[in-house]
Design a protein around this motif. Structure first.
Motif, short mmCIF file in Angstrom:
data_model
loop_
_atom_site.label_atom_id
_atom_site.label_comp_id
_atom_site.label_asym_id
_atom_site.label_seq_id
_atom_site.Cartn_x
_atom_site.Cartn_y
_atom_site.Cartn_z
N GLY B 234 0.74 -1.06 0.02
CA GLY B 234 0.08 -0.09 0.00
C GLY B 234 0.76 1.41 -0.11
O GLY B 234 0.66 2.09 -0.63
N SER B 235 1.67 1.18 0.84
CA SER B 235 2.88 2.64 0.82
C SER B 235 4.09 2.45 0.35
O SER B 235 4.90 3.32 0.58
N GLY B 236 4.41 1.43 -0.13
CA GLY B 236 5.80 1.33 -0.39
C GLY B 236 7.04 1.23 0.70
O GLY B 236 8.23 1.55 0.10
N ASP B 237 6.74 1.01 1.80
CA ASP B 237 7.61 1.04 2.90
C ASP B 237 8.36 -0.30 2.99
O ASP B 237 7.92 -1.10 3.67
N PHE B 238 9.40 -0.41 2.04
CA PHE B 238 10.14 -1.95 2.05
C PHE B 238 10.81 -2.30 3.22
O PHE B 238 10.85 -3.13 3.68
N VAL B 239 11.28 -0.98 4.01
CA VAL B 239 12.13 -1.34 5.02
C VAL B 239 11.52 -1.77 6.15
O VAL B 239 11.52 -3.13 6.72
N THR B 240 10.27 -1.22 6.54
CA THR B 240 9.42 -1.73 7.59
C THR B 240 8.85 -3.06 7.30
O THR B 240 8.74 -4.16 8.07
N GLY B 241 8.49 -3.15 5.85
CA GLY B 241 7.80 -4.46 5.41
C GLY B 241 8.80 -5.51 5.80
O GLY B 241 8.47 -6.59 6.16
N ARG B 242 10.03 -5.38 5.38
CA ARG B 242 11.21 -6.48 5.58
C ARG B 242 11.30 -6.73 6.99
O ARG B 242 11.38 -8.10 7.15
N ARG B 243 10.81 -5.86 8.00
CA ARG B 243 10.93 -6.47 9.43
C ARG B 243 9.82 -7.30 9.64
O ARG B 243 10.06 -8.24 10.38
N PHE B 244 8.71 -6.86 8.95
CA PHE B 244 7.47 -7.80 9.37
C PHE B 244 7.60 -9.07 8.67
O PHE B 244 7.28 -10.21 9.18
N ALA B 245 8.32 -9.20 7.39
CA ALA B 245 8.34 -10.44 6.64
C ALA B 245 9.62 -11.43 7.57
O ALA B 245 9.18 -12.54 7.81
N ASP B 246 10.48 -10.82 8.29
CA ASP B 246 11.25 -11.76 8.94
C ASP B 246 10.70 -12.28 10.07
O ASP B 246 10.88 -13.23 10.51
N VAL B 247 9.75 -11.34 10.68
CA VAL B 247 9.00 -11.89 11.89
C VAL B 247 8.36 -12.88 11.41
O VAL B 247 8.28 -13.95 12.11
N ASN B 248 7.37 -12.95 10.34
CA ASN B 248 6.67 -14.13 10.13
C ASN B 248 7.39 -15.23 9.76
O ASN B 248 6.87 -16.30 9.92
N VAL B 249 8.42 -15.05 8.77
CA VAL B 249 9.12 -16.17 8.55
C VAL B 249 9.47 -17.08 9.49
O VAL B 249 9.68 -18.23 9.63
N ARG B 250 10.18 -16.07 10.60
CA ARG B 250 10.72 -17.10 11.78
C ARG B 250 9.69 -17.78 12.64
O ARG B 250 9.78 -18.77 13.10
#
Lengths: 462, 427
Positions: B234-250
């Motif tokens: 939605g907002s193109g915030d890839f930096v924060t998005g990456r943090r979310f991704a790492d949390v979920n993958v773990r």
């Protein structure tokens, strides 16, 4: 530049929400479906009623501001590029289907209705408007009339002008003209409507359109035939028509874009062939069955492979493959030059051979697709406008091809129109007296030349 | 801050940008263009703007950002594109270029970067908002309520279901074993998503109970977070998005499959690899994570292969006429179109009807509906007309985001048609 006072007046006429002025919006309106032309307008006006169109044109005449009419902006002639800036008058918000009359077989629409939406609305009532330019998913009815559009179905059913019953048009000074009526026969005065069919937005803005309809064919069938020789394919279509079967569509695709047919036809056949013919017959179920058999028999005599689509889904895949010809070929080169000549049917093979000779001479790749049934071809020269030498050779080849078509008794443009793209050929392709009369008509209807300036004929001094 | 000429995110998808021939095939199918009828609303206009951005003819102004945001990412354009141009990919990348230079505006920066990762606190604030809504704004009928506070930014007066008194993850254990006597066939992780967690916890409980009854052990990892869709898509915030991704993958590293009831969450998480991977390790992890994500109906039909006898219609839906709305993220992004229909058609106790245009976007699209609520509402109006024309009692779907849009749209039209997630049909 248009001063802010004019912008305020335009806002007053059509409402603030129907005016675009941001640089970003101007960029979005600086192009159409051609790939060499672009120019920023100063303002985009989106009227929602005829009276507003009239007021906008009155203002534009008073202030001598160029007005470039636009619908979906899907034309491939540069016709809706605001080459002198000024106002883009975009009709996409005049998008009501006013009436569909099944008994009288006619419909009345506003110019901004998307052709596909119109077709779908008609199909729900078992009706049919045949012209099917391949931009049908985006083009609008005003543009269909102003470009006198055609498409594959025109082999059997003719082009747009054959379906126009009545028009409402706003002239450059704001006068509103009502032309024609709702009856298929109408012999009242000059056929003034026909001036606007193919006028490319240079004579007036079409604000309401009444069209003749046909009952939708009960059935249709698609036949695919693959040929190892272009001339033989062309001859086969001639033979089919000579035998009293008039297909609704007869389309031609060369082996540049066979990829989409892989998996649908055997590789061995595709690998050894040059062209695919896509033929559609339509009508009553019994007629379709008989005509299909007839077409298959004639094709089998000379084709490397013939296949009848087993169901609608298979037929749709073939027609989608045909539709994606342009994008497929576009993906093969940085720049493509797409032509639109039309030649008599008995000159098709000769035209293709001579054009191929020319492409060899100029050492540029060329691909052909088109409406082989009516001799309307889209030769595409693949080039790269960043490579000056190659691009120059490509343009020379295109000049050559147009000369070949004209020498064979053909015309410069079958369906795309002149716009900006083809005006350098116009003098060669048109009787000078006719061109003169055309300009006189322009002077009568738009004496200040504010409507779509710079289109069709080259401007003085060029 | 990135240099003005560095468009590396967009360059990554340059092939798509180049593929468009401006033919206009996107125009008749684009839900936004259908309402607004202007070039900048439709795929080809946005492609031209992004090409101009690369050429320096436009810059990342507020107006440009607004144009880029004005897209539901429904993917219908790509599906109809003769050149197969993946326009939503290019738009997402362009949003990222904007976010990398100009950041994200309040309140979204605060919500995305600070609040969303603090799962429990986020929940409490949402609940606080739900208390305020009852105090300051009139309650509407049934289960829908007007929200206030920052959710009013999300809602702009739309009808939104009440926030649940107790969140899903406070109501269910982390490990849910199959019903005693039923052998364990699979162990899955359940990604609950924000909507199910905070708004529709009963749906989550039903899914867990349905799966455990059918031999599936369901883990609900406490460490999971938001999928990140509003943040990076939605907002193109890839930096924060990456943090979310790492949390979920773990959080989901040792389950066979990751099950979702939200098509948007599922497809956003599958897209981690495409947008967020910035090194080979993340590329591998995100990809490996992505292939294990399954929509609930896809899991039931394709993997568990349940017979129709496994589905028991809850009493309240017996003998009802039911229609299906395809979420964009389910039918176009995940290619799940037949599975829910297969389930619905196999149920003897309901009548299934197909609505016209079932796969047309409902216009929700998260932040899109906040920024362009008027357009979003007009898109929904068409969907509502199709639902009403289908003469169904219940419209079911596979995305809580769509549910909220459909509830709002139907309520605005005074319709009695109920909106449910497909899994709510079962007892």
């Amino acid at each position: 530049m248009i001063d802010s006072g004019i912008i305020e007046q335009l806002k007053h006429i059509v409402g603030r929400e129907n005016i675009l002025t941001s640089h970003e919006d101007m960029v979005a309106y600086s192009f159409d479906a051609t790939n060499t032309w672009s120019h920023l307008p100063d303002v985009v006006v989106l009227p929602s009623a005829t009276a507003q169109v009239s007021e906008v044109l009155e203002l534009a005449s008073r202030e001598k501001i160029p007005v470039t009419p636009r619908g979906g902006g899907t034309n491939v002639s540069g016709g809706s590029i605001a080459i002198h800036g000024g106002i883009v008058l975009c009709t996409t918000r005049m998008d009501r289907i006013i009436d569909i009359n099944k008994t009288n077989l006619n419909a009345t629409v506003e110019p901004g209705v998307i052709l596909q939406d119109f077709q779908e609305a008609l199909a729900r009532q078992g009706l049919f408007f045949p012209p099917d330019p391949q931009s049908f998913a985006g083009c609008t009815m005003g543009g269909v009339v102003a470009e006198n559009s055609g498409g594959p179905s025109c082999l059997k059913y003719g082009v747009t002008k054959q379906y126009i019953l009545g028009l409402e048009v706003v002239l450059a000074d704001g006068r509103i003209l009502k032309l024609g009526g709702l009856t298929p026969k109408n012999r009242t005065g000059y056929e003034l409507m026909m001036l606007f069919a193919g006028s490319e937005g240079t004579l007036g803005i079409i604000t309401r359109i009444s069209l003749r309809l046909l009952p939708a064919p009960q059935a249709e069938q698609t036949i695919v035939a693959v040929f190892s020789d272009v001339a033989v394919a062309g001859q086969t279509v001639t033979d089919i028509i000579a035998s009293s079967v008039l297909p609704s569509k007869a389309e031609f695709i060369d082996n540049w874009t066979f990829e989409k047919f892989r998996g649908l036809l055997p590789d061995a056949v595709l690998d050894s062939s040059q062209v695919i013919l896509l033929i559609q017959v339509d009508g009553l179920r019994e007629t379709v069955a008989a005509e299909t058999q007839h077409v298959v028999t004639l094709c089998r005599e000379k084709a490397a492979g013939v296949r009848v689509a087993q169901d609608k889904a298979e037929a749709d895949r073939y027609w989608q493959a045909r539709r994606s010809h342009f994008s497929d070929i576009s993906s093969r080169a940085h720049t493509i030059v797409n032509e639109d000549v039309s030649v008599p049917r008995d000159k098709i093979a000769e035209f293709i051979h001579l054009s191929q000779d020319s492409a060899r001479r100029y050492d540029v790749p060329i691909s052909f697709a088109g409406h082989v049934g009516d001799g309307n071809f889209h030769p595409v020269v693949l080039t790269d406008n960043r490579d000056k030498d190659h691009y120059a050779r490509a343009l020379k080849c295109v000049d050559d091809i147009i000369g070949i078509a004209l020498d064979l008794g053909g015309v410069l443009s079958g369906e795309h129109g002149i716009g900006l793209e083809k005006q350098r050929f116009l003098k060669r392709a048109m009787d000078p007296q006719a061109l003169e009369v055309m300009k006189q008509i322009k002077d009568v209807l738009d004496p200040l030349h504010i409507l779509n300036p710079g289109k069709i004929w080259e401007e003085d001094g060029k | 801050v990135k240099a003005d000429t560095d468009f590396s995110q967009i360059e990554k998808f340059k092939a798509d940008l180049d593929r468009c021939t401006k033919c206009g095939f996107c125009m008749s199918v684009c839900p936004v263009y259908r309402e607004e009828r202007i070039e900048s609303a439709v795929a080809r206009g946005k492609i031209m703007l992004i090409r101009s951005l690369l050429e320096g003819d436009v810059t990342l102004t507020d107006e440009m950002a607004r144009q880029l945001n004005k897209c539901t990412l429904c993917l219908t354009c790509a599906q109809n594109c003769p050149a197969s141009t993946q326009v939503p990919t290019v738009i997402t990348a362009a949003r990222a270029e904007k976010a990398a230079r100009r950041g994200i505006s309040f309140p979204y920066n605060f919500i995305y970067r600070w609040l969303l990762p603090r799962r429990r606190l986020f929940g409490y604030i949402v609940r606080l908002a739900s208390w305020f809504q009852g105090i300051f704004l009139p309650r509407t009928e049934g289960t829908v309520r007007h929200l206030s506070f920052f959710l009013s930014a999300l809602g702009k007066g739309r009808h939104i279901p009440q926030i649940a008194p107790k969140f899903l993850r406070q109501s269910v254990p982390e490990i849910n074993l199959p019903t005693s006597g039923v052998p364990t066939r699979f162990t899955v992780g359940y990604f609950t998503g924000c909507m199910t967690d905070f708004v529709f916890p009963e749906l989550g409980k039903k899914i867990i109970s349905f799966l455990t009854k059918n031999g599936v052990a369901v883990i609900v990892p406490r460490a999971q977070g938001c999928c990140g869709a509003p943040v990076f898509l939605g907002s193109g915030d890839f930096v924060t998005g990456r943090r979310f991704a790492d949390v979920n993958v773990r959080a989901f590293h040792d389950v066979d499959y990751i099950i979702t009831d939200c098509a948007t969450c599922a497809s956003a998480m599958k897209d981690y690899a495409k947008y967020l991977a910035d090194n080979s390790e993340r590329q591998r992890d995100y990809q490996e994570f992505g292939v294990r994500i399954k929509d609930i109906t896809e899991f039931l039909v394709d993997i568990l292969k349940l017979p129709s006898s496994a589905y028991h219609i809850a009493d309240e839906f017996r003998r009802k006429t039911v229609t299906w709305h395809d979420p964009c993220h389910l039918c176009r992004y995940l290619g799940v179109k037949e599975q829910p229909r297969q389930i619905l058609k196999s149920l003897p106790d309901i009548k299934y009807v197909e609505m016209s245009g079932a796969d047309r976007c409902c216009g929700m699209a998260g932040t899109f509906s906040i920024n362009f609520y008027d357009t979003s509402r007009r898109i929904a109006d068409r969907k509502v007309a199709d639902i009403i024309a289908a003469q169904a009692d219940v419209v079911v779907t596979g995305c809580p985001g769509c549910e909220i849009q459909l509830i709002d749209g139907l309520a605005r039209h005074g319709s009695k048609v109920q909106v449910r997630h497909i899994m709510e049909l079962f007892e």
